[in-house]
Design an enzyme around this catalytic site. Structure first.
Site, PDB file in Angstrom:
ATOM      1  CG  ASP A 171      -0.250   0.049   2.534  1.00 12.06           C
ATOM      2  OD1 ASP A 171       0.981  -0.049   2.559  1.00 12.06           O
ATOM      3  OD2 ASP A 171      -0.939   0.160   3.565  1.00 12.06           O
TER       4      ASP A 171
ATOM      5  CE1 TYR B  49       9.868   1.485   3.697  1.00 17.20           C
ATOM      6  CE2 TYR B  49       8.130   2.470   2.374  1.00 17.20           C
ATOM      7  CZ  TYR B  49       8.537   1.816   3.520  1.00 17.20           C
ATOM      8  OH  TYR B  49       7.621   1.500   4.487  1.00 17.20           O
TER       9      TYR B  49
END
Length: 447
Positions: free
Chosen positions: A172, A264
């Protein structure tokens, strides 16, 4: 498979499960249910979530049965969907993953750093054993897996359940980022659609398209996010570590101008900077345990004590039933059930999708989703810089799965050495030996 559907939530004691249950209530018009089963191996946590769920469903969804169990047959027999969100070792092991790596001067982040390796070695056997049980009792059920580290789990499930197109590995996080973009654009998330390539937690947005007009908002977003935003909290209100993550995105955009990065990527591209700003005594695991975990279970205790939601401060208003984490999994299940062909970012095997990447790599790309599973959009060739990063990351992920399935110490050591957040042979060995010591009840024996 006909409505109403039966689903099992694997990881029923998760702090995310109450949000999923609320979302299922909100979406009963387009995704009607006859039965929900919560399945977990931690009875105390799950019993609390289950008691909350029964109150919620009694008041808002009495036509749907809710069952709480730790028995696989009860959980998986005659189901249409399994939503998988397990955390092998829970937060206690996540804390160890993070702090052991930091002791050696490396990132222990739960999916990207050395911690992602340790967590992956725990997750592979746990996830695969559960899928085997699901296949035993419901051979044609859809398994929607978003257990982390998703890329490593996807590589393992691809091998063990070859050609099982009803296992879909998703995450997600890109959708969370898309929600961030939508707010910046003054649009609803369902009004825009991404074009994206990479591996899980390791990719780039190449276009952000208006679904109606086809306009690409990426240049606009690129300029907007180039400067650190004092208002980032208004766009994405959350805890401190996520606030810092979204603020840091501006540096990545300034340094790498071609695309918009998955947040990330900060761990892979700036590991020294991130380590320098980490508190080795109070990591993300501590933040989660002291924040969202504690808050969620305190809420459950209060609702259970009241015996009701309606008329209390926890009574969900219509606009509070929606939940971003839960919404994505429900949207995906609905796309399958109704054969919509809507576009989602999913992990799928590279069969020429990205033409200059290794065949068989589990890439994360936009896919049409329907009753036949995922149908990826073609990406074509990607630039050399991104190709180099992705090939290195895939080699690390592949070796991690090899190490787990073969019980190979050498391959585990090689994997950690390749990880960009470690990147040193001696340090990799030291971290590995420490991880082996604390993971004896979770990992296969490495020889």
């Amino acid at each position: 498979m006909k409505a109403p559907y039966a689903i099992s939530i694997v990881g029923g004691g998760s702090r995310y499960t109450p949000g999923i249950l609320r979302m299922l209530v909100a979406e009963k018009g387009r995704f009607p249910l006859r039965k929900i089963t919560l399945y977990d191996n931690e009875a105390e946590r799950q019993d609390k979530v289950g008691a909350y769920g029964k109150i919620l469903f009694q008041e808002y969804y009495p036509e749907c049965e809710i069952i709480v169990t730790n028995d696989a047959k009860t959980a998986f027999e005659d189901i249409d969907f399994a939503f998988m969100q397990i955390r092998a070792g829970r937060m206690k092991m996540r804390e160890m993953d993070e702090k052991i790596a930091l002791r050696h001067g490396c990132l222990g982040q739960e999916t990207c750093g050395a911690g992602g390796f340790a967590y992956g070695m725990r997750s592979i056997p746990a996830v695969c054993d559960i899928i085997k049980d699901i296949r035993k009792y419901s051979p044609e059920a859809w398994v929607l897996n978003y257990s982390n580290p998703a890329a490593i789990v996807a590589e393992a499930t691809k091998r063990i359940f070859k050609d099982d197109f009803r296992i879909i590995n998703i995450c997600d996080m890109p959708i969370g980022i898309m929600g961030f973009y939508a707010k910046a654009l003054g649009k609803r998330p369902d009004e825009i659609e991404p074009r994206y390539f990479g591996l899980n937690h390791f990719g780039w947005f190449t276009q952000i398209l208006d679904k109606k007009t086809g306009e690409d908002y990426l240049p606009r977003l690129h300029e907007f996010f180039k400067t650190p935003m004092a208002a980032v909290g208004d766009l994405h209100p959350t805890d401190k570590s996520w606030m810092d993550t979204f603020k840091f995105m501006s540096k990545m955009i300034q340094d790498y101008e071609d695309y918009l990065p998955n947040t990330y990527l900060q761990y892979y591209l700036y590991p020294k900077h991130i380590v320098e700003h980490e508190d080795s005594n109070y990591t993300r695991a501590n933040e989660v345990m002291d924040g969202p975990e504690k808050k969620t279970f305190a809420m459950l205790d209060e609702v259970i004590a009241e015996g009701k939601l309606k008329g209390t401060k926890y009574e969900p208003k219509p606009d509070e039933l929606a939940d971003g984490h839960a919404g994505y999994i429900v949207d995906l299940a609905t796309a399958i059930a109704n054969n919509t062909g809507d576009v989602f970012l999913c992990m799928t095997e590279n069969t020429g999708i990205i033409s200059n990447l290794t065949e068989g790599m589990m890439v994360e790309v936009p896919c049409h989703v329907g009753i036949n599973g995922v149908e990826p959009l073609n990406i074509g060739e990607i630039p050399t810089f991104q190709k180099g990063l992705l090939e290195n990351q895939f080699a690390y992920e592949k070796l991690t799965v090899d190490a787990c399935l073969e019980g190979s110490y050498k391959k585990a050591w090689n994997a950690l050495t390749l990880n960009r957040c470690v990147n040193d042979t001696d340090v990799a060995k030291a971290i590995l030996d420490d991880y082996i010591e604390v993971n004896k009840e979770y990992w296969p024996e490495l020889k």
